[in-house]
Design a protein around this motif. Structure first.
Motif, PDB file in Angstrom:
ATOM      1  N   THR A   5      37.574  41.157  42.912  1.00 39.80           N
ATOM      2  CA  THR A   5      37.755  42.305  42.039  1.00 39.80           C
ATOM      3  C   THR A   5      36.398  42.715  41.483  1.00 39.80           C
ATOM      4  N   THR A  11      41.118  43.158  38.153  1.00 34.59           N
ATOM      5  CA  THR A  11      41.624  41.806  37.886  1.00 34.59           C
ATOM      6  C   THR A  11      43.037  41.896  37.336  1.00 34.59           C
ATOM      7  N   ILE A 122      39.619  31.576  38.806  1.00 33.00           N
ATOM      8  CA  ILE A 122      38.827  32.799  38.690  1.00 33.00           C
ATOM      9  C   ILE A 122      37.366  32.403  38.539  1.00 33.00           C
ATOM     10  N   ARG A 130      34.682  39.363  40.348  1.00 38.42           N
ATOM     11  CA  ARG A 130      35.346  38.063  40.259  1.00 38.42           C
ATOM     12  C   ARG A 130      35.980  37.709  41.593  1.00 38.42           C
TER      13      ARG A 130
END
Length: 145
Positions: A5, A11, A122, A130
Motif C-alpha cells: 500500500t 492500508t 505490517i 507498507r
C-alpha cells in the motif's frame, strides 16, 4: 497473501476487504513496529464491518469497543500487558464470547492465549508505503481489494 500500500487510505482498503471475510469470534493478531499502520488497518476493518465510529488507538485504555456494525469490533493494545495472565484479568474470554472480531496490537505479548488467529504483519517500506502480509490458514480465502 501480500499487499503493498502507498497511503493510509490504501492500508484501510485492505482492512476493509478482509473484514468482508470475517466471522464471529475471529482474532486478528497484528505484528509490526510502532507507526507501521496497525490502527489504519483497524480503521479499514471497522469500515468493512459497517462501523461508522471514529477508530483510535487503544494505547491508554487497552481496548476500544465498536458495536454498531455487522459484527462488534474489539481493538486491543497489549503493549502495556506483561503476561498472558493479565489478558484474562481484563476479561479476554468475555470478549471472545461476545461474537465479535478481536483485533490485537502487540499480540506477541500475549501470543500463547491467542488460538488460531489471522496474523497481519505490517512492515514500513517508506514514509507512506507498507507491506501487509496476511496469514490465516483455513479461516480466510484469497481476496483482493
Amino acid at each position: 497473501m501480500e499487499f503493498i500500500t502507498n497511503s493510509p487510505t490504501e492500508t484501510e482498503a485492505v482492512g476493509a476487504a478482509l473484514a468482508q471475510r470475517l466471522t464471529p469470534g475471529t482474532v486478528i493478531a497484528y505484528r509490526g513496529d510502532l507507526g507501521a499502520g496497525k490502527t489504519a488497518f483497524t480503521r479499514g476493518l471497522a469500515k468493512g464491518l459497517g462501523i461508522d465510529d471514529i477508530v483510535t488507538s487503544p494505547t491508554y485504555t487497552i481496548v476500544n469497543e465498536y458495536t454498531s456494525g455487522r459484527l462488534p469490533l474489539f481493538h486491543f493494545d497489549m503493549y502495556r500487558l506483561g503476561s498472558e495472565e493479565e489478558l484474562f484479568d481484563i476479561g479476554w474470554e468475555d470478549y471472545l464470547e461476545r461474537g465479535g472480531v478481536c483485533a490485537v496490537e502487540w499480540s506477541e505479548n500475549v501470543w500463547g492465549a491467542l488460538e488460531q488467529p489471522i496474523i497481519v504483519t505490517i512492515s514500513r517500506l517508506s514514509e507512506n508505503s507498507r507491506k501487509i502480509e496476511i496469514e490465516g490458514g483455513d479461516k480466510i480465502a484469497d481476496f483482493s481489494i
